[in-house]
Design a protein around this motif. Structure first.
Motif, PDB file in Angstrom:
ATOM      1  N   ASP A 130       2.009   6.286   8.552  1.00 56.44           N
ATOM      2  CA  ASP A 130       1.720   4.755   7.770  1.00 56.44           C
ATOM      3  C   ASP A 130       3.223   4.433   7.493  1.00 56.44           C
ATOM      4  O   ASP A 130       3.408   3.346   7.702  1.00 56.44           O
ATOM      5  N   GLU A 164       0.841  -1.274  -0.074  1.00 50.84           N
ATOM      6  CA  GLU A 164       0.050   0.216  -0.073  1.00 50.84           C
ATOM      7  C   GLU A 164       0.729   1.401  -0.034  1.00 50.84           C
ATOM      8  O   GLU A 164       0.769   2.296  -0.633  1.00 50.84           O
ATOM      9  N   ARG A 223     -11.279  10.105  14.118  1.00 55.84           N
ATOM     10  CA  ARG A 223     -10.379  11.302  14.110  1.00 55.84           C
ATOM     11  C   ARG A 223     -10.752  12.346  14.801  1.00 55.84           C
ATOM     12  O   ARG A 223      -9.833  13.009  15.806  1.00 55.84           O
ATOM     13  N   TRP A 278      -0.518  11.670   7.751  1.00 53.31           N
ATOM     14  CA  TRP A 278      -1.042  10.104   8.274  1.00 53.31           C
ATOM     15  C   TRP A 278      -0.197   9.235   7.212  1.00 53.31           C
ATOM     16  O   TRP A 278       0.055   8.303   7.612  1.00 53.31           O
ATOM     17  N   SER A 279       0.408   9.799   6.114  1.00 55.89           N
ATOM     18  CA  SER A 279       1.159   9.033   5.221  1.00 55.89           C
ATOM     19  C   SER A 279       2.440   8.982   6.164  1.00 55.89           C
ATOM     20  O   SER A 279       3.027   7.874   5.858  1.00 55.89           O
ATOM     21  N   LYS A 319       1.078   4.166  -3.019  1.00 52.55           N
ATOM     22  CA  LYS A 319       0.854   5.358  -2.714  1.00 52.55           C
ATOM     23  C   LYS A 319       2.114   6.411  -3.251  1.00 52.55           C
ATOM     24  O   LYS A 319       2.019   7.519  -3.600  1.00 52.55           O
ATOM     25  N   ASN A 329      -7.219   7.394  10.604  1.00 54.11           N
ATOM     26  CA  ASN A 329      -7.516   8.302   9.358  1.00 54.11           C
ATOM     27  C   ASN A 329      -8.574   7.881   8.430  1.00 54.11           C
ATOM     28  O   ASN A 329      -9.130   8.843   7.681  1.00 54.11           O
ATOM     29  N   ARG A 330      -9.137   6.574   8.580  1.00 51.66           N
ATOM     30  CA  ARG A 330     -10.182   6.421   7.933  1.00 51.66           C
ATOM     31  C   ARG A 330     -11.738   6.712   8.029  1.00 51.66           C
ATOM     32  O   ARG A 330     -12.306   6.754   7.423  1.00 51.66           O
ATOM     33  N   PHE A 331     -11.921   6.868   9.537  1.00 51.56           N
ATOM     34  CA  PHE A 331     -13.213   7.245  10.055  1.00 51.56           C
ATOM     35  C   PHE A 331     -13.124   8.475  10.749  1.00 51.56           C
ATOM     36  O   PHE A 331     -12.347   8.828  11.725  1.00 51.56           O
ATOM     37  N   GLU A 332     -14.088   9.627  10.252  1.00 52.19           N
ATOM     38  CA  GLU A 332     -14.094  10.730  10.687  1.00 52.19           C
ATOM     39  C   GLU A 332     -14.521  10.846  12.380  1.00 52.19           C
ATOM     40  O   GLU A 332     -13.715  11.637  13.001  1.00 52.19           O
ATOM     41  N   ARG A 358      -3.927   3.343  12.469  1.00 52.36           N
ATOM     42  CA  ARG A 358      -4.163   3.472  10.920  1.00 52.36           C
ATOM     43  C   ARG A 358      -5.695   3.767  10.741  1.00 52.36           C
ATOM     44  O   ARG A 358      -5.962   4.474   9.862  1.00 52.36           O
ATOM     45  N   LEU A 359      -6.529   3.214  11.335  1.00 54.59           N
ATOM     46  CA  LEU A 359      -7.908   3.343  11.260  1.00 54.59           C
ATOM     47  C   LEU A 359      -8.530   4.748  11.780  1.00 54.59           C
ATOM     48  O   LEU A 359      -9.631   5.050  11.141  1.00 54.59           O
TER      49      LEU A 359
END
Length: 193
Positions: free
Chosen positions: A34, A12, A71, A30-31, A16, A65-68, A62-63
């Protein structure tokens, strides 16, 4: 399973980097996080200790960053940390003060006396006592969870036969001592919530 996730996260990150370029990929916070996790996971592959399991647990971050919603919670927690540190410092000072008083009041009690062991199995014992600052400090930290404080208070009031000769009697000062500690610690911990 660990190797599978390391390979997936590394692929991944590589995809990216190819898509955004190195500069574009590393411009996002966040990158960077990661990428740091991927590099640390690759370095930790040959090791299988507690540090490696902690590193695997960090992958769950890491999750965020995926869910508002997650965050928002993480950012709120991050900004609340200075106040939580202040509350923790205040709690440690209060526990230290009560530990000093506890050693003075109850430090000479024989917690291995038959009266204590029979009447209060959850009271004073070899690990939870006021014999020195170390044990007193951790006893009070455990009592701040409100678990078993009344039994501890009762065992600190116990006066077994013959305790007057060496000054190892309990005292009625245990009641205000423990009640005051429980009230003060609960007020401090309520501020943390």
């Amino acid at each position: 399973l660990n190797i599978l996730f390391v390979v997936l996260f590394a692929c991944e990150a590589a995809l990216k980097i190819v898509a955004y370029g190195v500069r574009g990929y590393l411009s996002d916070v966040w990158s960077k996080f990661d990428f740091l996790l991927v590099m640390a996971s690759i370095v930790a592959l040959p090791f299988n200790g507690p540090g490696a399991s902690i590193l695997r647990t960090l992958r769950l971050l890491r999750l965020i960053n995926r869910f508002e919603g997650m965050r928002v919670c993480a950012v709120t927690l991050f900004f609340a940390l200075p106040w939580l540190v202040n509350i923790l410092a205040l709690m440690l000072v209060v526990v230290f003060m009560f530990a000093v008083a506890g050693v003075q009041l109850f430090g000479r009690m024989h917690y291995d006396h038959d009266v204590f062991l029979a009447a209060y199995p959850n009271g004073l014992n070899a690990n939870l006592n006021f014999s020195d600052m170390y044990y007193s400090f951790f006893l009070l930290l455990s009592l701040s969870t409100y678990e078993g404080w009344s039994q501890m208070m009762e065992s600190c009031m116990e006066t077994p036969a013959g305790c007057e000769s060496d000054g190892s009697c309990g005292t009625a000062a245990a009641v205000p001592y423990f009640l005051l500690f429980m009230v003060v610690s609960s007020c401090i911990l309520a501020n943390a919530i």
